[in-house]
Scaffold this active site. Sequence first.
Site, PDB file in Angstrom:
ATOM      1  N   CYS A 181       9.483  13.550  18.087  1.00  0.00           N
ATOM      2  CA  CYS A 181       9.059  14.734  17.327  1.00  0.00           C
ATOM      3  C   CYS A 181      10.207  15.688  17.043  1.00  0.00           C
ATOM      4  O   CYS A 181      10.091  16.568  16.185  1.00  0.00           O
ATOM      5  CB  CYS A 181       7.948  15.460  18.067  1.00  0.00           C
ATOM      6  N   HIS A 237       6.598  22.302  15.893  1.00  0.00           N
ATOM      7  CA  HIS A 237       6.037  20.958  15.754  1.00  0.00           C
ATOM      8  C   HIS A 237       4.515  21.032  15.816  1.00  0.00           C
ATOM      9  O   HIS A 237       3.947  21.649  16.720  1.00  0.00           O
ATOM     10  CB  HIS A 237       6.583  20.060  16.868  1.00  0.00           C
ATOM     11  N   ASN A 270      -0.898  15.407  13.848  1.00  0.00           N
ATOM     12  CA  ASN A 270       0.461  15.318  14.402  1.00  0.00           C
ATOM     13  C   ASN A 270       1.224  14.207  13.680  1.00  0.00           C
ATOM     14  O   ASN A 270       0.860  13.036  13.784  1.00  0.00           O
ATOM     15  CB  ASN A 270       0.349  15.011  15.904  1.00  0.00           C
TER      16      ASN A 270
HETATM   17  N1  ACO Z   1     -13.675  13.708  21.773  1.00  0.00           N
HETATM   18  C1  ACO Z   1     -14.501  14.169  22.743  1.00  0.00           C
HETATM   19  N2  ACO Z   1     -14.129  14.262  24.028  1.00  0.00           N
HETATM   20  C2  ACO Z   1     -12.878  13.904  24.329  1.00  0.00           C
HETATM   21  C3  ACO Z   1     -11.959  13.424  23.359  1.00  0.00           C
HETATM   22  C4  ACO Z   1     -12.417  13.346  22.025  1.00  0.00           C
HETATM   23  N3  ACO Z   1     -11.613  12.917  21.033  1.00  0.00           N
HETATM   24  N4  ACO Z   1     -10.793  13.148  23.974  1.00  0.00           N
HETATM   25  C5  ACO Z   1     -10.944  13.435  25.266  1.00  0.00           C
HETATM   26  N5  ACO Z   1     -12.223  13.886  25.490  1.00  0.00           N
HETATM   27  C6  ACO Z   1     -12.815  14.317  26.737  1.00  0.00           C
HETATM   28  C7  ACO Z   1     -12.139  13.760  27.952  1.00  0.00           C
HETATM   29  O1  ACO Z   1     -12.632  12.454  28.257  1.00  0.00           O
HETATM   30  C8  ACO Z   1     -12.520  14.770  28.989  1.00  0.00           C
HETATM   31  O2  ACO Z   1     -13.832  14.499  29.427  1.00  0.00           O
HETATM   32  P1  ACO Z   1     -14.259  14.725  30.973  1.00  0.00           P
HETATM   33  O3  ACO Z   1     -14.053  16.192  31.213  1.00  0.00           O
HETATM   34  O4  ACO Z   1     -15.671  14.290  31.002  1.00  0.00           O
HETATM   35  O5  ACO Z   1     -13.323  13.875  31.783  1.00  0.00           O
HETATM   36  C9  ACO Z   1     -12.552  16.094  28.226  1.00  0.00           C
HETATM   37  O6  ACO Z   1     -12.649  15.741  26.853  1.00  0.00           O
HETATM   38  C10 ACO Z   1     -11.328  16.937  28.425  1.00  0.00           C
HETATM   39  O7  ACO Z   1     -10.164  16.111  28.245  1.00  0.00           O
HETATM   40  P2  ACO Z   1      -8.711  16.711  28.345  1.00  0.00           P
HETATM   41  O8  ACO Z   1      -7.719  15.626  28.145  1.00  0.00           O
HETATM   42  O9  ACO Z   1      -8.638  17.520  29.606  1.00  0.00           O
HETATM   43  O10 ACO Z   1      -8.718  17.710  27.087  1.00  0.00           O
HETATM   44  P3  ACO Z   1      -7.635  18.760  26.679  1.00  0.00           P
HETATM   45  O11 ACO Z   1      -8.252  20.069  26.537  1.00  0.00           O
HETATM   46  O12 ACO Z   1      -6.399  18.654  27.520  1.00  0.00           O
HETATM   47  O13 ACO Z   1      -7.240  18.275  25.216  1.00  0.00           O
HETATM   48  C11 ACO Z   1      -5.468  17.105  24.115  1.00  0.00           C
HETATM   49  C12 ACO Z   1      -6.685  17.000  25.026  1.00  0.00           C
HETATM   50  C13 ACO Z   1      -5.932  17.610  22.765  1.00  0.00           C
HETATM   51  C14 ACO Z   1      -4.853  15.735  23.967  1.00  0.00           C
HETATM   52  C15 ACO Z   1      -4.470  18.102  24.709  1.00  0.00           C
HETATM   53  O14 ACO Z   1      -4.227  17.795  26.054  1.00  0.00           O
HETATM   54  C16 ACO Z   1      -3.164  18.085  23.971  1.00  0.00           C
HETATM   55  O15 ACO Z   1      -3.072  18.520  22.849  1.00  0.00           O
HETATM   56  N6  ACO Z   1      -2.087  17.639  24.615  1.00  0.00           N
HETATM   57  C17 ACO Z   1      -0.760  17.641  24.031  1.00  0.00           C
HETATM   58  C18 ACO Z   1      -0.620  16.567  23.026  1.00  0.00           C
HETATM   59  C19 ACO Z   1       0.744  16.688  22.388  1.00  0.00           C
HETATM   60  O16 ACO Z   1       1.323  17.742  22.284  1.00  0.00           O
HETATM   61  N7  ACO Z   1       1.305  15.646  21.976  1.00  0.00           N
HETATM   62  C20 ACO Z   1       2.614  15.814  21.371  1.00  0.00           C
HETATM   63  C21 ACO Z   1       3.437  14.767  21.637  1.00  0.00           C
HETATM   64  S1  ACO Z   1       2.917  13.274  20.904  1.00  0.00           S
HETATM   65  C22 ACO Z   1       3.798  13.171  19.493  1.00  0.00           C
HETATM   66  O17 ACO Z   1       4.075  14.182  18.936  1.00  0.00           O
HETATM   67  C23 ACO Z   1       4.156  11.824  18.902  1.00  0.00           C
END
Ligand code: ACO
Length: 335
Positions: free
Chosen positions: A112, A238, A268
Amino acid sequence: MKAGILGIGDALPPRVVTNDDLVAQLDTSDEWIVRRTGIRERRWLAADETLADLAASACSAALEDAGTAASDVDQVIVATITPDQLTPGLAPAVAAKLGAESAAVVDINAACTGFLYGLDHAAALVESGRARNVLVVGAEALSRITDHDDRATAVLFGDGAAAALVGPITEGLGIAGFEFGHDASLAGLLFAEREERKLRMAGQEVYRHAVARMTEATERLLARSGVQAQDVDLFVAHQANARIITAVADALGIPHERVSFNVEWTANTSAASIPLGLAAAQRDGLLKPGALVGMVAFGAGFVWGAGLTSWKDQAALSSASGEARTSITTTRSRQ
Ligand code: ACO
């Protein structure tokens, strides 16, 4: 000699994939995706479309924006982690499609943060006199390395390309500087294996490190440059997640109206996301010549970086506005 951004252009695949399209395939909802990420739709390349074509379209638009001919391009730098083939990289094909026949060509992989590395390399080439016009294009087809059955990642990624033409400027701040960092001890939190070829990540851990490192890198760069956060006219982080962007902007004290948010319709796009933000901001009238732009990225590696540039200094010079920046000190006096 100083280097500056002289033109910007972007290209997105025609196919739009909405959250509701994904709901038909996955146990997810539009409400969850929007609340946790800010994403409403993304673009995906079709099987018969190439990323090289998309990147070349973005480069053509950047050249047109700058009023520069492809034959005058000395180097094409493509930042990507998703070239059409394992080898060759994209840059030779992009240069050929543009008609940049005498250009040097190279791909770089800094995930990224790739576009910021490309800008740094391009500025160094121009400032040293080794090149006059350098195209830097961030281009990604992340849909091709996404596990479309894994709801935790399937909703996050999109495809796109955007390019900047870097060239010499006679006055103005130009591409002022960068602050880069890396931490390979955390590489296991965000990666794609050679055999599986799917992005895997520990979302919450990535989130935490992304906010901390992007904030720190920007703070260091601003302090080193003698610039206050409120001097930044546009902040382009980003576009991984709207919550991450908001958290970084809040930590830095940058008001939201000066922050680029295009993750809503691009998702993303890794190396393409910052130049896509710049192109959209110019289209929306948010980037006047001479504007001070802060950029910051974080991704696999972990590799991160922050950058500072003024916008189209030559255009600022030729305008009657008198707003051309000749030093960082000039920007501070605007407070
Ligand atoms: N739909 C519904 N529920 C979902 C989904 C979905 N698409 N995905 C995960 N869940 C559920 C999980 O299973 C979990 O359920 P549980 O509580 O029953 O176990 C719940 O939602 C919470 O999951 P978390 O992973 O804790 O959710 P979070 O609030 O952390 O959001 C996310 C997830 C959006 C991925 C976040 O962590 C994030 O943005 N992380 C950073 C990602 C990033 O910056 N990537 C950049 C690098 S990658 C690149 O650029 C190539």
